[in-house]
Design an enzyme around this catalytic site. Sequence first.
Site, PDB file in Angstrom:
ATOM      1  N   GLN A  90      -9.692  -3.636   7.037  1.00 24.59           N
ATOM      2  CA  GLN A  90      -8.874  -3.216   8.169  1.00 24.59           C
ATOM      3  C   GLN A  90      -9.454  -1.993   8.872  1.00 24.59           C
ATOM      4  O   GLN A  90      -8.740  -1.280   9.571  1.00 24.59           O
ATOM      5  CB  GLN A  90      -7.442  -2.927   7.711  1.00 24.59           C
ATOM      6  CG  GLN A  90      -6.705  -4.179   7.294  1.00 24.59           C
ATOM      7  CD  GLN A  90      -5.240  -3.913   7.040  1.00 24.59           C
ATOM      8  OE1 GLN A  90      -4.465  -3.653   7.952  1.00 24.59           O
ATOM      9  NE2 GLN A  90      -4.853  -3.966   5.777  1.00 24.59           N
TER      10      GLN A  90
ATOM     11  N   LYS B  12       0.813  -1.211   0.000  1.00 23.89           N
ATOM     12  CA  LYS B  12       0.000   0.000   0.000  1.00 23.89           C
ATOM     13  C   LYS B  12       0.855   1.273   0.000  1.00 23.89           C
ATOM     14  O   LYS B  12       0.654   2.161  -0.842  1.00 23.89           O
ATOM     15  CB  LYS B  12      -0.883  -0.069   1.249  1.00 23.89           C
ATOM     16  CG  LYS B  12      -1.529   1.182   1.693  1.00 23.89           C
ATOM     17  CD  LYS B  12      -2.405   0.870   2.881  1.00 23.89           C
ATOM     18  CE  LYS B  12      -1.617   0.587   4.149  1.00 23.89           C
ATOM     19  NZ  LYS B  12      -1.200   1.818   4.843  1.00 23.89           N
ATOM     20  N   THR B  13       1.791   1.351   0.927  1.00 16.58           N
ATOM     21  CA  THR B  13       2.628   2.555   1.009  1.00 16.58           C
ATOM     22  C   THR B  13       3.480   2.696  -0.241  1.00 16.58           C
ATOM     23  O   THR B  13       3.669   3.796  -0.757  1.00 16.58           O
ATOM     24  CB  THR B  13       3.523   2.499   2.258  1.00 16.58           C
ATOM     25  OG1 THR B  13       2.716   2.160   3.382  1.00 16.58           O
ATOM     26  CG2 THR B  13       4.190   3.835   2.497  1.00 16.58           C
TER      27      THR B  13
ATOM     28  N   ASP C 282      -3.904   8.217   2.733  1.00 20.54           N
ATOM     29  CA  ASP C 282      -3.566   6.874   3.180  1.00 20.54           C
ATOM     30  C   ASP C 282      -4.630   6.401   4.177  1.00 20.54           C
ATOM     31  O   ASP C 282      -5.292   7.221   4.806  1.00 20.54           O
ATOM     32  CB  ASP C 282      -2.200   6.969   3.881  1.00 20.54           C
ATOM     33  CG  ASP C 282      -1.606   5.615   4.151  1.00 20.54           C
ATOM     34  OD1 ASP C 282      -2.096   4.627   3.577  1.00 20.54           O
ATOM     35  OD2 ASP C 282      -0.639   5.542   4.932  1.00 20.54           O
ATOM     36  N   GLU C 283      -4.786   5.106   4.342  1.00 22.43           N
ATOM     37  CA  GLU C 283      -5.730   4.553   5.325  1.00 22.43           C
ATOM     38  C   GLU C 283      -7.107   5.200   5.200  1.00 22.43           C
ATOM     39  O   GLU C 283      -7.699   5.632   6.195  1.00 22.43           O
ATOM     40  CB  GLU C 283      -5.202   4.757   6.755  1.00 22.43           C
ATOM     41  CG  GLU C 283      -3.826   4.209   7.005  1.00 22.43           C
ATOM     42  CD  GLU C 283      -3.806   2.730   7.351  1.00 22.43           C
ATOM     43  OE1 GLU C 283      -4.809   2.023   7.059  1.00 22.43           O
ATOM     44  OE2 GLU C 283      -2.795   2.272   7.880  1.00 22.43           O
TER      45      GLU C 283
ATOM     46  N   ARG D 289      -0.690  -9.540  10.516  1.00 23.33           N
ATOM     47  CA  ARG D 289       0.588  -8.920  10.911  1.00 23.33           C
ATOM     48  C   ARG D 289       1.721  -9.920  10.795  1.00 23.33           C
ATOM     49  O   ARG D 289       2.887  -9.564  10.817  1.00 23.33           O
ATOM     50  CB  ARG D 289       0.559  -8.428  12.374  1.00 23.33           C
ATOM     51  CG  ARG D 289      -0.446  -7.345  12.726  1.00 23.33           C
ATOM     52  CD  ARG D 289      -0.381  -6.180  11.821  1.00 23.33           C
ATOM     53  NE  ARG D 289      -1.335  -6.347  10.743  1.00 23.33           N
ATOM     54  CZ  ARG D 289      -1.284  -5.657   9.605  1.00 23.33           C
ATOM     55  NH1 ARG D 289      -0.321  -4.797   9.404  1.00 23.33           N
ATOM     56  NH2 ARG D 289      -2.182  -5.850   8.652  1.00 23.33           N
TER      57      ARG D 289
END
Length: 721
Positions: A251, A35-36, A220-221, A606
């Site tokens: 998420q 994602k980043t 983001d997010e 995670r």
Amino acid sequence: MDVSPILDPLNEAQRQAVTAAPGATLVLAGAGSGKTRVLVHRIAWVCHVEHVSPYGVLAVTFTNKAAAEMRSRVEALLDVSSAGMWVGTFHGLSHRLLRVHWRDAELPETFQILDSEDQYRLLRRVIKGMELDEAKWPPKQVQWYINARKDEGLRAQHLMNNGDHTERQYAQIYSAYEEACERAGLVDFAELLLRTLELLRKCPDVINHYRNRFHYILVDEFQDTNALQYAWLREFCGDQVPLFAVGDDDQSIYGWRGARVENINHFMRDFPGAQFYRLEQNYRSTRTILTAANGLIEHNSARMGKSLWTRDAEGEPILLYAAYNEQDEARFVADKVIDWVRRGHRRSEVAVLYRSNAQSRVFEEVFMTQGIPYRVYGGLRFFERAEIKDTLAYLRLIANPADDPSFERVVNLPTRGIGERTMAILRAHAKDYAISLWEAAAQLAAAKELTTRAAKALTHFQSLVVQVAREVEELPLHDQVARVIERTGLKSHYGREPGEKGQTRIDNLAELVNAARGFNFNPELHGDMSCTDAFLAHAALEAGEGQGASWEDCAQLMTLHSAKGLEFPLVIIVGLEQGLFPHKMSLQELGRLEEERRLCYVGITRAREQVVLSYAETRRQYGADGYNPPSQFIGELPAELITQVRPRVQVRPPLYRGVDTCKRMTVDFGLKIGQRVAHATFGEGVVLDCEGAGSHARVQVNFESAGSKWLVLEYAKLEAL
DNA sequence: GCGACATTGTTTTTT
DNA sequence: ACAATGTCGC
């Protein structure tokens, strides 16, 4: 222009998102799918290929950490300084804007930021000032209410005439709180965003300026944005500037604090023709882990739909341990950590994830006795410590004597004979004349309306502050801080605190001077704020780490929430019990239960190599023994991926309850709580509880396959194992 | 103003 | 159970 450094490291789906045509774009990016990387490469792409200047990019995140990471990765990829680029948190960017446009935003030039604790204290004062009963109007709840309304873009004036009596009273408090902030020149976190939004809406010059400046906005997010943040983004975009949003509906774990996953759907509605991409290839976890995570999340109904896959090997099965109690659970986890290290790994590769902070205690105790270095995330952060905030309050008061909350905080610290009585008179006077406590103090001391003693004490306090302000005027920041600590008597005050505590506080104060010394005043970022104001804002907006980064190799303890965005080779999720995780507060509503499930999904994803799960059959909670059935989430994972760990030996001392049933059970049936038993049809299980007596005596048994059941002892024919 | 006792609420957290 | 407040008496 060679675009290979931008595109080569990407897979097909990532590349499509990064090279998407100009225009609104939504990227649904699964856990561990890069994602980043997509966000950073998208910035590089629009700069290099579409020739947008880096100064024309606005990139928004939720945390300072995420902003810092984005900044440094963009710098590495673009090979330019990111100094002029607007990368930051919603709050940080809003703050920056308000500092520039303070006049248009109708704020004093030196406005200060209230953190949640400051806000809470001020609210309590406001509620008291209105002569309301704190028990009836709990400040915490009022705080919650006000922030929630602000997050919806609502002001007190919008709410005054609505709802029932209670609602209206809340709105009244909200209104009084607004006034208090206004008078003292204070802005809370939600206010930073709301003010900015209102500024943009009411000043065409300002919004046009920024719409001309920013040609690209990235966020983001995105699943964590609340209504206010979404409105904020839309305001910047207008109908010209493209928004590039990255997020993952699976998420979304912050619904409880106002985050609206629906914004993902609204995005497609509000930006017609928006492009939509999915990133489903995961680069983090083994196939087993992903299959488990997918299997779990499929139990949720409201989803955009997404299924993670990997080229990685199958990997280790998921381990499940049924502990007798929370101590046994902690011992098991400690063994796992020791075992992991024995196999040549680092402790820091292990994360122990729990639902609520209170659970960390047992792990800390056991880790301590086992000599396992550990680090607990969360808790008090540096700038939130009392001694730090006291010092900052003096600094704030020097910068702005009208700052009533700061006045209240330090007027009698160290104690200088200004007690509750004096303060009550002061507050009343300040209220009557709508002036600050500082002014009220000056007036009352001069007007001789106080006892000589109180007047003297107040005058002494005020001249101290004025004097220190003068002394400090020309000094560099860190000397200012040091001088304040020295001259106000804070240092000797804390020095007098007995034992280790006082020393720790003194150390922290020294650390604050260091932090001030290391603080970079950046005119680009801070405009023409004073260095002190910039430092104070920094303290509020970036409260710092809970514990200084430890150089030692430590096992990591944290809540599932704070694990979001991180990854670990070994993840141990503990306390998987119905009522604890999913938490009992979430069991009533499907939506909240689904959020808990997403939280579990976040936990599992995670892990890189292995997931270990555990639950305790009995758990001491709120002082009493509790018996929770295993979490439903365990049953929702594909059973074939799970290996049950058998307990080694019975370690746990038996629990005795001083009731007849227990005695009878023990004497007549050879059973006690915690005892393993076998039943003809239900198989094996553990005795959790008992009640009744004689022929009515019943026991609750948690069966491995059949779940937990109440059985009448006389008929059940339980066999003790 | 400080120490001794009582009362209270215990999901998650960033800014 | 327990910590973190609040209240009361000196």
